[in-house]
Design an enzyme around this catalytic site. Sequence first.
Site, PDB file in Angstrom:
ATOM      1  N   ARG A  36      20.978 -10.262 -42.680  1.00  0.00           N
ATOM      2  CA  ARG A  36      21.522  -8.939 -42.511  1.00  0.00           C
ATOM      3  C   ARG A  36      21.725  -8.254 -43.831  1.00  0.00           C
ATOM      4  O   ARG A  36      22.089  -8.880 -44.831  1.00  0.00           O
ATOM      5  CB  ARG A  36      22.862  -9.022 -41.782  1.00  0.00           C
ATOM      6  N   SER A 105      23.737 -19.136 -47.309  1.00  0.00           N
ATOM      7  CA  SER A 105      24.495 -20.234 -46.695  1.00  0.00           C
ATOM      8  C   SER A 105      23.718 -21.535 -46.607  1.00  0.00           C
ATOM      9  O   SER A 105      23.416 -22.044 -45.523  1.00  0.00           O
ATOM     10  CB  SER A 105      24.998 -19.790 -45.338  1.00  0.00           C
ATOM     11  N   ASP A 158      28.497 -18.294 -46.490  1.00  0.00           N
ATOM     12  CA  ASP A 158      29.195 -17.587 -45.414  1.00  0.00           C
ATOM     13  C   ASP A 158      30.662 -17.990 -45.272  1.00  0.00           C
ATOM     14  O   ASP A 158      31.505 -17.171 -44.901  1.00  0.00           O
ATOM     15  CB  ASP A 158      28.440 -17.720 -44.083  1.00  0.00           C
TER      16      ASP A 158
HETATM   17 MG    MG Z   1      25.624 -16.485 -40.423  1.00  0.00          MG
END
Ligand code: MG
Length: 416
Positions: A36, A105, A158
């Site tokens: 994102r 992450s 994250d």
């Molecule tokens: Mg995620």
Amino acid sequence: MAGTSSRWLISYVDNLPKGDEKGLFYALDLGGTNFRCLRVQLGGKEGRVVKQEAEEVSIPPHLMVGSSHELFDFIASALAKFVASEGNNYPLPVGRQRELGFTFSFPVRQTSISSGNLIKWTKGFSIDDTVGEDVVAELTKAMKRQGLDMRVAALVNDTIGTLAGGRYHDNDVAIAVILGTGTNAAYVERAQAIPKWHGPLPKSGDMVINTEWGNFRSSHLPLTEYDLALDTESLNPGEQIFEKLTSGMYLGDIVRRVLWRLAEEASFFGDNVPPKLQVPFTLRTPVMSAMHHDSSSDLRVVADKLRDVFGITNTSLNTRKTIVNICDIIAKRGARLTAAGLVGMLKKQGRDTKQRTVIAMDGGLYEHYTIFSKCLESTLAEMLGDEVAKNVIVTHANDGSGIGASLLAASHSQYL
Ligand code: MG
Ligand code: ADP
């Protein structure tokens, strides 16, 4: 502890957001099947998050196992497009460079707040030429190739982002947990208590620790033959054992393995073994979850999913009940193990007391798999006792990691 392994990583985050962060910041969140891009306008103590816009892009599977160059080019190009859609609503002072919080992450050995080398890929990614490289340098080079002038101000994962995002709203947030495609947790530690830390003590006295608990394994952690087979056939055998018992990428596949065994040894689906039962990852965790939550009296959803996913028809109600039971056992094992991990962290922090503590949770599994989340919370209460559990608050930090990364970019801006 003998037979136990885990490698906690130091985050270099020693100043969590305070709430006075200001300006336009970007975040990029890469950590699973989607990534994102996010932009936020931070308005300081009064304005808070003035506005935000996000765009989600799914990663073509071939890029998850291709070359580093291609993956980062794909990401930088999507980011460049997103930046180009900024319009006039996000004022940036003349001559000022855009800054980015990069949520990445996967296990990284940080060398500073804005650099770190990839230790290994997890969650279905496998790109050899990134391992050992500085992922910020990789992204920065790709951004240059796209003609995008942006500086990575903070590299976090994250859990760290979620912790930062959680702190922005509530100062008692002390732990963040991700339960999505994979799982991980981070917490705030007194810097003095970290043997690996040889740098100067931060002013705040605190340092955020990335536990990488997905990689936990222990001779005390019982593994079934299904777990062992899943691990052996995975892209990262012997690694991320805790993650393989608890997270969204794997739960459905454990169920599939049990069903396959039942089909082979107990003719669970009749005389023939449905061929699709043998194909890894045909049963995704969201489908498992839908079957598990089926509240219809004849278990219609289970019947539909069996037909759609495996081409299995004509099951008896008893067969479908057994399947729901299997989902229950596997989901609850994961949820209870996760709760046990949380209790361990609370104990380490000395927060298994009546002090108010908030645990910020995020990730698709936590968000959507209600039976899992409920079981996690009831197990916490069971282990902590009601008195302590009353003060341990589990909250859903919706998109903490995106906002959190932009906040950390702001608190590590070159213009401060
Ligand atoms: Mg995620
Ligand atoms: P990521 O971990 O890839 O960054 P998310 O936090 O959105 O992304 O988590 C996505 C994961 O959450 C999926 O891989 C899936 O395993 C799990 N998930 C998504 N929806 C559901 C659902 N309805 N029930 C159970 N698990 C789900």
